[in-house]
Design an enzyme around this catalytic site. Sequence first.
Site, PDB file in Angstrom:
ATOM      1  N   GLY A  12       0.965  -1.501  -0.196  1.00 10.27           N
ATOM      2  CA  GLY A  12       0.332  -0.074  -0.184  1.00 10.27           C
ATOM      3  C   GLY A  12       0.614   1.281   0.172  1.00 10.27           C
ATOM      4  O   GLY A  12       0.901   2.346   0.641  1.00 10.27           O
ATOM      5  N   GLY A  16      -1.163   7.902   1.071  1.00 13.86           N
ATOM      6  CA  GLY A  16      -1.596   7.909   2.467  1.00 13.86           C
ATOM      7  C   GLY A  16       0.008   7.601   3.268  1.00 13.86           C
ATOM      8  O   GLY A  16       1.252   7.780   2.446  1.00 13.86           O
ATOM      9  N   ILE A  17      -0.349   6.550   4.066  1.00 12.79           N
ATOM     10  CA  ILE A  17       0.978   6.625   4.894  1.00 12.79           C
ATOM     11  C   ILE A  17       2.354   5.428   4.199  1.00 12.79           C
ATOM     12  O   ILE A  17       3.038   6.598   4.742  1.00 12.79           O
ATOM     13  CB  ILE A  17       0.436   5.920   6.341  1.00 12.79           C
ATOM     14  CG1 ILE A  17      -0.570   6.537   7.059  1.00 12.79           C
ATOM     15  CG2 ILE A  17       1.422   5.042   7.219  1.00 12.79           C
ATOM     16  CD1 ILE A  17      -1.795   5.706   8.191  1.00 12.79           C
ATOM     17  N   GLY A  18       1.480   4.799   3.678  1.00 16.75           N
ATOM     18  CA  GLY A  18       2.415   4.143   3.156  1.00 16.75           C
ATOM     19  C   GLY A  18       3.529   4.457   1.662  1.00 16.75           C
ATOM     20  O   GLY A  18       5.145   4.428   1.909  1.00 16.75           O
ATOM     21  N   SER A 139      -5.925  -0.397  13.734  1.00 18.42           N
ATOM     22  CA  SER A 139      -6.505   0.366  14.060  1.00 18.42           C
ATOM     23  C   SER A 139      -7.048   0.372  15.626  1.00 18.42           C
ATOM     24  O   SER A 139      -7.584  -0.463  16.141  1.00 18.42           O
ATOM     25  CB  SER A 139      -7.642   1.036  13.273  1.00 18.42           C
ATOM     26  OG  SER A 139      -8.126   1.682  13.779  1.00 18.42           O
ATOM     27  N   TYR A 166     -14.737  -3.537   8.795  1.00 21.45           N
ATOM     28  CA  TYR A 166     -13.454  -2.191   9.401  1.00 21.45           C
ATOM     29  C   TYR A 166     -13.175  -2.424  10.300  1.00 21.45           C
ATOM     30  O   TYR A 166     -11.603  -2.845  10.007  1.00 21.45           O
ATOM     31  CB  TYR A 166     -13.184  -0.922   8.927  1.00 21.45           C
ATOM     32  CG  TYR A 166     -12.035  -0.385   8.876  1.00 21.45           C
ATOM     33  CD1 TYR A 166     -11.519  -0.498   8.128  1.00 21.45           C
ATOM     34  CD2 TYR A 166     -12.497   0.339   9.610  1.00 21.45           C
ATOM     35  CE1 TYR A 166     -10.267  -0.277   7.753  1.00 21.45           C
ATOM     36  CE2 TYR A 166     -11.005   1.374  10.110  1.00 21.45           C
ATOM     37  CZ  TYR A 166      -9.465   0.910   9.441  1.00 21.45           C
ATOM     38  OH  TYR A 166      -8.708   1.519   9.318  1.00 21.45           O
TER      39      TYR A 166
HETATM   40  N1  LIG Z   1      -6.701   7.147   7.958  1.00 23.14           N
HETATM   41  C1  LIG Z   1      -6.691   6.663   9.371  1.00 23.14           C
HETATM   42  O1  LIG Z   1      -7.134   7.147  10.039  1.00 23.14           O
HETATM   43  C2  LIG Z   1      -6.006   5.083  10.216  1.00 23.14           C
HETATM   44  C3  LIG Z   1      -6.732   4.860  10.961  1.00 23.14           C
HETATM   45  C4  LIG Z   1      -5.924   3.666  11.724  1.00 23.14           C
HETATM   46  C5  LIG Z   1      -5.730   3.026  10.792  1.00 23.14           C
HETATM   47  N2  LIG Z   1      -5.489   3.103   9.554  1.00 23.14           N
HETATM   48  C6  LIG Z   1      -4.720   2.117   9.034  1.00 23.14           C
HETATM   49  O2  LIG Z   1      -3.271   2.566   7.767  1.00 23.14           O
HETATM   50  C7  LIG Z   1      -3.327   2.231   7.121  1.00 23.14           C
HETATM   51  C8  LIG Z   1      -2.730   2.879   5.262  1.00 23.14           C
HETATM   52  O3  LIG Z   1      -4.511   3.659   5.040  1.00 23.14           O
HETATM   53  P1  LIG Z   1      -3.954   5.200   5.031  1.00 23.14           P
HETATM   54  O4  LIG Z   1      -4.621   5.470   5.827  1.00 23.14           O
HETATM   55  O5  LIG Z   1      -2.291   5.396   4.255  1.00 23.14           O
HETATM   56  O6  LIG Z   1      -4.984   5.072   3.507  1.00 23.14           O
HETATM   57  P2  LIG Z   1      -5.270   4.777   2.249  1.00 23.14           P
HETATM   58  O7  LIG Z   1      -4.828   6.386   1.312  1.00 23.14           O
HETATM   59  O8  LIG Z   1      -6.883   5.010   1.059  1.00 23.14           O
HETATM   60  O9  LIG Z   1      -3.752   4.141   1.991  1.00 23.14           O
HETATM   61  C9  LIG Z   1      -4.090   2.823   1.619  1.00 23.14           C
HETATM   62  C10 LIG Z   1      -3.905   2.283   0.534  1.00 23.14           C
HETATM   63  O10 LIG Z   1      -3.536   0.756   0.991  1.00 23.14           O
HETATM   64  C11 LIG Z   1      -3.418   0.289  -0.556  1.00 23.14           C
HETATM   65  N3  LIG Z   1      -4.773  -0.565  -1.679  1.00 23.14           N
HETATM   66  C12 LIG Z   1      -6.290  -0.684  -1.300  1.00 23.14           C
HETATM   67  N4  LIG Z   1      -6.862  -1.587  -1.359  1.00 23.14           N
HETATM   68  C13 LIG Z   1      -5.529  -2.631  -1.740  1.00 23.14           C
HETATM   69  C14 LIG Z   1      -5.539  -4.055  -2.624  1.00 23.14           C
HETATM   70  N5  LIG Z   1      -6.861  -4.562  -2.959  1.00 23.14           N
HETATM   71  N6  LIG Z   1      -4.434  -4.362  -2.913  1.00 23.14           N
HETATM   72  C15 LIG Z   1      -3.095  -4.209  -2.444  1.00 23.14           C
HETATM   73  N7  LIG Z   1      -2.923  -2.404  -1.419  1.00 23.14           N
HETATM   74  C16 LIG Z   1      -4.827  -1.962  -1.578  1.00 23.14           C
HETATM   75  C17 LIG Z   1      -4.235   1.454  -1.489  1.00 23.14           C
HETATM   76  O11 LIG Z   1      -3.635   1.506  -2.514  1.00 23.14           O
HETATM   77  P3  LIG Z   1      -3.871   2.400  -4.424  1.00 23.14           P
HETATM   78  O12 LIG Z   1      -4.309   4.093  -4.160  1.00 23.14           O
HETATM   79  O13 LIG Z   1      -3.987   1.673  -4.916  1.00 23.14           O
HETATM   80  O14 LIG Z   1      -5.727   2.562  -3.695  1.00 23.14           O
HETATM   81  C18 LIG Z   1      -3.314   2.701  -0.880  1.00 23.14           C
HETATM   82  O15 LIG Z   1      -2.254   2.340  -1.545  1.00 23.14           O
HETATM   83  C19 LIG Z   1      -4.434   0.759   6.486  1.00 23.14           C
HETATM   84  O16 LIG Z   1      -4.168  -0.166   7.407  1.00 23.14           O
HETATM   85  C20 LIG Z   1      -5.978   1.824   7.373  1.00 23.14           C
HETATM   86  O17 LIG Z   1      -7.015   0.527   8.128  1.00 23.14           O
HETATM   87  C21 LIG Z   1      -5.601   3.856   8.606  1.00 23.14           C
END
Ligand SMILES: NC(=O)c1ccc[n+]([C@@H]2O[C@H](COP(=O)([O-])OP(=O)(O)OC[C@H]3O[C@@H](n4cnc5c(N)ncnc54)[C@H](OP(=O)(O)O)[C@@H]3O)[C@@H](O)[C@H]2O)c1
Length: 289
Positions: A12, A16-18, A139, A166
Amino acid sequence: MSKASPVAVITGTTHGIGRIVSRELARAGYAVFMLCRDVPAGAALGRELAARFPRARLSVLPCDLAQLASVRECAAALTAAAPRIDLLINNAGTVSLAPRRSADGFELTFAVNHLGPFLLTGLLLPQLAPQARIVNTASRIHFRAGRCTAAAVTDPGARYRSREAYARSKLANVQHTFALARRLESTGISVNCLHPGVVSTNLLPRWLRLLKPFLSAQVFDAERGAHTTLHLALDARVGGRSGLYFDEYQRPQPAAPLAQDVALQEELWQMSCDWVGLPRALPDLPVRH
Ligand SMILES: NC(=O)c1ccc[n+]([C@@H]2O[C@H](COP(=O)([O-])OP(=O)(O)OC[C@H]3O[C@@H](n4cnc5c(N)ncnc54)[C@H](OP(=O)(O)O)[C@@H]3O)[C@@H](O)[C@H]2O)c1
């Protein structure tokens, strides 16, 4: 690849974070394998990071966590390209607003957030270096999760609620972390999980992102949201600590009672192995005390 570069694998990376974590791993001198479902977007990030860190070793590999076959293909490619892995970060995540199924017929949010990373981790275990670290992005919402049932995973239907799905997937991330840490106790490999904070990324509902300027104390940007992942991945003070859940301020915290229930962890472990087609017992790993 330079023999001296430690190797990191992260899912990922395209948003976002990744994205931030990948950049910091490149800066820290890791050979970074960026796993993404959108390969052109991953390649664009690779070019951006290569321009910024000319000595960085960056590779993009396709990996759609919603397809177990894609995860297996990616793990096979990594076996060939990276026989020794020092860091595995299961970061990718999603939330499906409607009841949808993965390519393999599982509820989509659970498939992407738990089953895909569970399989990837299991397949890569034999390649993990002594002292390797596994970081699972969970989370705080796991506190709101109910017990995971096979029906919720295999038969998402009219009673589907995206928030519940989720939360259940994030509870599974914590249960996976604790069950795996027990199994890795004598190997030197550590596994921890985290809550990154409420972070303004694509994952958050749009209305919450719009409110961010007024909520800056509560909603992090992606730079700040990457802190705990980076702490668990890189900070020397984490060395040797395993089986812990960290909050967004890099502090170990008690996880939810359901997450700490060993019988439930083991039940999920066995169901997950069966669902993804892994043996229930780990492969033999070298013992290191
Ligand atoms: N944001 C928050 O407030 C929050 C809070 C708690 C935990 N988290 C956790 O933090 C982590 C990172 O999330 P984020 O907030 O950075 O969200 P994000 O910006 O939506 O990034 C999510 C990443 O996961 C990838 N992804 C989604 N579906 C996928 C799939 N089927 N196969 C491979 N990659 C996939 C996305 O790829 P695409 O670019 O192709 O969409 C994107 O690169 C997640 O595990 C999330 O649950 C986030």
